[in-house]
Design a protein around this motif. Structure first.
Motif, mmCIF file in Angstrom:
data_model
loop_
_atom_site.group_PDB
_atom_site.id
_atom_site.type_symbol
_atom_site.label_atom_id
_atom_site.label_comp_id
_atom_site.label_asym_id
_atom_site.label_seq_id
_atom_site.Cartn_x
_atom_site.Cartn_y
_atom_site.Cartn_z
ATOM 1 N N HIS A 19 22.661 7.735 -26.051
ATOM 2 C CA HIS A 19 22.069 6.473 -26.507
ATOM 3 C C HIS A 19 21.536 5.685 -25.300
ATOM 4 O O HIS A 19 20.419 5.158 -25.324
ATOM 5 C CB HIS A 19 23.134 5.679 -27.258
ATOM 6 C CG HIS A 19 22.650 4.421 -27.910
ATOM 7 N ND1 HIS A 19 21.337 4.180 -28.196
ATOM 8 C CD2 HIS A 19 23.320 3.318 -28.347
ATOM 9 C CE1 HIS A 19 21.219 2.993 -28.771
ATOM 10 N NE2 HIS A 19 22.416 2.449 -28.866
ATOM 11 N N ASN A 23 17.643 4.717 -24.562
ATOM 12 C CA ASN A 23 17.189 3.322 -24.419
ATOM 13 C C ASN A 23 16.259 3.149 -23.219
ATOM 14 O O ASN A 23 15.387 2.283 -23.217
ATOM 15 C CB ASN A 23 18.391 2.386 -24.244
ATOM 16 C CG ASN A 23 19.098 2.114 -25.563
ATOM 17 O OD1 ASN A 23 18.666 2.590 -26.595
ATOM 18 N ND2 ASN A 23 20.191 1.376 -25.504
ATOM 19 N N LYS A 41 14.894 9.526 -36.319
ATOM 20 C CA LYS A 41 15.142 9.381 -37.763
ATOM 21 C C LYS A 41 14.311 10.364 -38.579
ATOM 22 O O LYS A 41 14.415 10.379 -39.801
ATOM 23 C CB LYS A 41 14.827 7.953 -38.202
ATOM 24 C CG LYS A 41 15.842 6.984 -37.643
ATOM 25 C CD LYS A 41 15.655 5.598 -38.187
ATOM 26 C CE LYS A 41 16.700 4.678 -37.580
ATOM 27 N NZ LYS A 41 16.330 3.287 -37.663
ATOM 28 N N ARG A 59 25.214 10.339 -38.448
ATOM 29 C CA ARG A 59 25.983 9.183 -38.930
ATOM 30 C C ARG A 59 27.311 9.611 -39.542
ATOM 31 O O ARG A 59 28.332 8.943 -39.346
ATOM 32 C CB ARG A 59 25.152 8.396 -39.954
ATOM 33 C CG ARG A 59 24.068 7.567 -39.289
ATOM 34 C CD ARG A 59 23.131 6.909 -40.284
ATOM 35 N NE ARG A 59 22.149 6.081 -39.587
ATOM 36 C CZ ARG A 59 21.032 5.625 -40.136
ATOM 37 N NH1 ARG A 59 20.728 5.932 -41.378
ATOM 38 N NH2 ARG A 59 20.208 4.869 -39.437
ATOM 39 N N HIS A 117 26.138 -5.237 -33.759
ATOM 40 C CA HIS A 117 25.017 -4.444 -33.220
ATOM 41 C C HIS A 117 24.252 -3.726 -34.341
ATOM 42 O O HIS A 117 23.022 -3.723 -34.374
ATOM 43 C CB HIS A 117 25.591 -3.443 -32.218
ATOM 44 C CG HIS A 117 24.580 -2.605 -31.527
ATOM 45 N ND1 HIS A 117 23.548 -3.125 -30.784
ATOM 46 C CD2 HIS A 117 24.440 -1.243 -31.443
ATOM 47 C CE1 HIS A 117 22.828 -2.143 -30.279
ATOM 48 N NE2 HIS A 117 23.338 -0.986 -30.671
ATOM 49 N N TRP A 156 30.150 -7.418 -24.195
ATOM 50 C CA TRP A 156 30.513 -6.336 -25.119
ATOM 51 C C TRP A 156 30.442 -4.974 -24.436
ATOM 52 O O TRP A 156 31.382 -4.176 -24.514
ATOM 53 C CB TRP A 156 29.588 -6.379 -26.354
ATOM 54 C CG TRP A 156 29.835 -5.274 -27.326
ATOM 55 C CD1 TRP A 156 31.027 -4.967 -27.919
ATOM 56 C CD2 TRP A 156 28.892 -4.298 -27.811
ATOM 57 N NE1 TRP A 156 30.878 -3.874 -28.753
ATOM 58 C CE2 TRP A 156 29.571 -3.452 -28.699
ATOM 59 C CE3 TRP A 156 27.532 -4.086 -27.582
ATOM 60 C CZ2 TRP A 156 28.955 -2.396 -29.363
ATOM 61 C CZ3 TRP A 156 26.911 -3.040 -28.252
ATOM 62 C CH2 TRP A 156 27.610 -2.202 -29.123
ATOM 63 N N PHE A 202 23.076 0.894 -19.650
ATOM 64 C CA PHE A 202 22.855 0.089 -20.854
ATOM 65 C C PHE A 202 22.276 -1.284 -20.510
ATOM 66 O O PHE A 202 21.416 -1.795 -21.218
ATOM 67 C CB PHE A 202 24.172 -0.112 -21.620
ATOM 68 C CG PHE A 202 24.417 0.921 -22.698
ATOM 69 C CD1 PHE A 202 23.467 1.184 -23.672
ATOM 70 C CD2 PHE A 202 25.611 1.628 -22.760
ATOM 71 C CE1 PHE A 202 23.685 2.129 -24.678
ATOM 72 C CE2 PHE A 202 25.853 2.570 -23.756
ATOM 73 C CZ PHE A 202 24.886 2.820 -24.719
HETATM 74 C C1 HEM Z 1 22.544 -2.876 -24.108
HETATM 75 C C2 HEM Z 1 23.056 -1.965 -24.868
HETATM 76 C C3 HEM Z 1 22.436 -1.420 -26.123
HETATM 77 C C4 HEM Z 1 21.160 -1.510 -26.608
HETATM 78 C C5 HEM Z 1 19.957 -2.209 -25.998
HETATM 79 C C6 HEM Z 1 21.110 -0.784 -27.854
HETATM 80 C C7 HEM Z 1 20.001 -0.647 -28.665
HETATM 81 C C8 HEM Z 1 19.976 -0.063 -29.913
HETATM 82 C C9 HEM Z 1 18.843 -0.014 -30.796
HETATM 83 C C10 HEM Z 1 17.466 -0.610 -30.486
HETATM 84 C C11 HEM Z 1 19.224 0.627 -31.934
HETATM 85 C C12 HEM Z 1 18.378 0.886 -33.180
HETATM 86 C C13 HEM Z 1 17.543 2.108 -33.103
HETATM 87 C C14 HEM Z 1 16.664 2.202 -34.345
HETATM 88 O O1 HEM Z 1 17.189 2.007 -35.460
HETATM 89 O O2 HEM Z 1 15.487 2.466 -34.202
HETATM 90 C C15 HEM Z 1 20.613 0.998 -31.766
HETATM 91 C C16 HEM Z 1 21.364 1.682 -32.699
HETATM 92 C C17 HEM Z 1 22.696 2.014 -32.537
HETATM 93 N N1 HEM Z 1 23.501 1.709 -31.462
HETATM 94 FE FE1 HEM Z 1 22.943 0.729 -29.796
HETATM 95 N N2 HEM Z 1 22.359 -0.268 -28.100
HETATM 96 C C18 HEM Z 1 23.200 -0.642 -27.073
HETATM 97 C C19 HEM Z 1 24.532 -0.348 -26.920
HETATM 98 C C20 HEM Z 1 25.281 0.339 -27.844
HETATM 99 C C21 HEM Z 1 26.686 0.622 -27.711
HETATM 100 C C22 HEM Z 1 27.530 0.193 -26.503
HETATM 101 C C23 HEM Z 1 27.062 1.306 -28.823
HETATM 102 C C24 HEM Z 1 28.407 1.825 -29.227
HETATM 103 C C25 HEM Z 1 29.558 1.310 -28.828
HETATM 104 C C26 HEM Z 1 25.898 1.459 -29.663
HETATM 105 C C27 HEM Z 1 25.854 2.098 -30.880
HETATM 106 C C28 HEM Z 1 24.764 2.216 -31.706
HETATM 107 C C29 HEM Z 1 24.772 2.887 -32.984
HETATM 108 C C30 HEM Z 1 25.973 3.583 -33.632
HETATM 109 C C31 HEM Z 1 23.475 2.775 -33.509
HETATM 110 C C32 HEM Z 1 22.992 3.217 -34.886
HETATM 111 C C33 HEM Z 1 22.319 4.526 -34.943
HETATM 112 C C34 HEM Z 1 21.917 4.752 -36.401
HETATM 113 O O3 HEM Z 1 20.885 4.252 -36.837
HETATM 114 O O4 HEM Z 1 22.687 5.393 -37.104
HETATM 115 N N3 HEM Z 1 24.828 0.865 -29.043
HETATM 116 N N4 HEM Z 1 21.041 0.568 -30.538
#
Ligand code: HEM
Length: 215
Positions: A19, A23, A41, A59, A117, A156, A202
């Motif tokens: 992840h 990013n 997706k 998922r 989030h 976080w 991150f």
């Molecule tokens: C600065 C840190 C982070 C940023 C900028 C970020 C950004 C994002 C973005 C933009 C999405 C949506 C992607 C989409 O739907 O197109 C996403 C989904 C997700 N993020 Fe993060 N994230 C960060 C940190 C984390 C961390 C630390 C975790 C877990 C502890 C996490 C877990 C997830 C999960 C589980 C999804 C969902 C994926 C899905 O659609 O099933 N993220 N994140």
């Protein structure tokens, strides 16, 4: 139970590394980032699995890992409490690190942050600097233009990385890798490297947006 915690924890650390790497595509521009997000997706692993299936398989694996991880943590905590009917006489901390002491409450806060989030970026229910239906690039850049959100994420992600620091060490020890003083230092170093790489990797993107290097 410890083995279940170790394996599910390592699966989630694997996800975090991917992840974080994904990013960083934000630095390649809006088209590259949006294309990547849609590919995740859509066509990822196609034609091995039908288009759009991978995200749901992912998922399911994540949900199963989170449930099994929390369930074993709760059972182990219950057993640890049941094993002592009286409290320790001394409350002095001896050799436990801060990360080790905060695994239980840190884990709970981590989960609350994760729910926020997902409400923010996956379902777009909580909109911070973007409107519903925004493309991933627009959504991310809109959100991290807010300094308070960057601060919230720094706290976080810091909690996540502290959890990962002790978790990686603990998981590899449970799985039998802590066999000598040299192995012990290696595991400790590895856990620190993973935690620091995750924190820097991150946070670099929200900070770049906040300071206007990505817009
Ligand atoms: C600065 C840190 C982070 C940023 C900028 C970020 C950004 C994002 C973005 C933009 C999405 C949506 C992607 C989409 O739907 O197109 C996403 C989904 C997700 N993020 Fe993060 N994230 C960060 C940190 C984390 C961390 C630390 C975790 C877990 C502890 C996490 C877990 C997830 C999960 C589980 C999804 C969902 C994926 C899905 O659609 O099933 N993220 N994140």
């Amino acid at each position: 139970m410890k083995v279940v915690m170790a394996i599910t924890g390592l699966i989630m650390v694997g996800f975090l590394l991917m992840h974080m790497y994904g990013n960083l595509k934000v630095f390649l521009g809006a088209d590259a980032f949006n294309h990547y997000a849609h590919w995740l997706k859509g066509d990822i692993l196609y034609p091995l699995v039908p288009s759009g299936w991978f995200i749901w398989i992912f998922r399911l694996v994540m949900l199963a890992s989170i449930v099994a991880h929390i369930w074993s943590a709760a059972v182990l905590t219950g057993r640890a409490h049941a094993a002592r009917s009286t409290k320790y006489v001394t409350t002095k901390r001896l050799s436990q690190t801060y990360a080790a002491r905060t695994m239980r409450w840190g884990g709970v806060i981590l989960l609350v942050g994760l729910i926020f989030h997902l409400l923010q970026f996956t379902t777009q229910t909580v909109q911070t600097g973007f409107t519903a239906g925004a493309e991933p690039y627009e959504m991310t850049v809109g959100a991290f233009g807010n300094w308070w959100l960057v601060l919230l994420y720094a706290v976080w992600v810091g909690i996540v990385c502290s959890h990962v620091r002790h978790g990686v060490w603990s998981a590899l020890t449970t799985l039998g890798a802590n066999t000598s003083p040299a192995a012990r230092s290696f595991l400790n170093g590895l856990a620190w490297v993973i935690a620091v790489v995750l924190f820097v990797g991150f946070m670099i993107m929200p900070l770049a947006v906040l300071f206007g290097w990505v817009n």
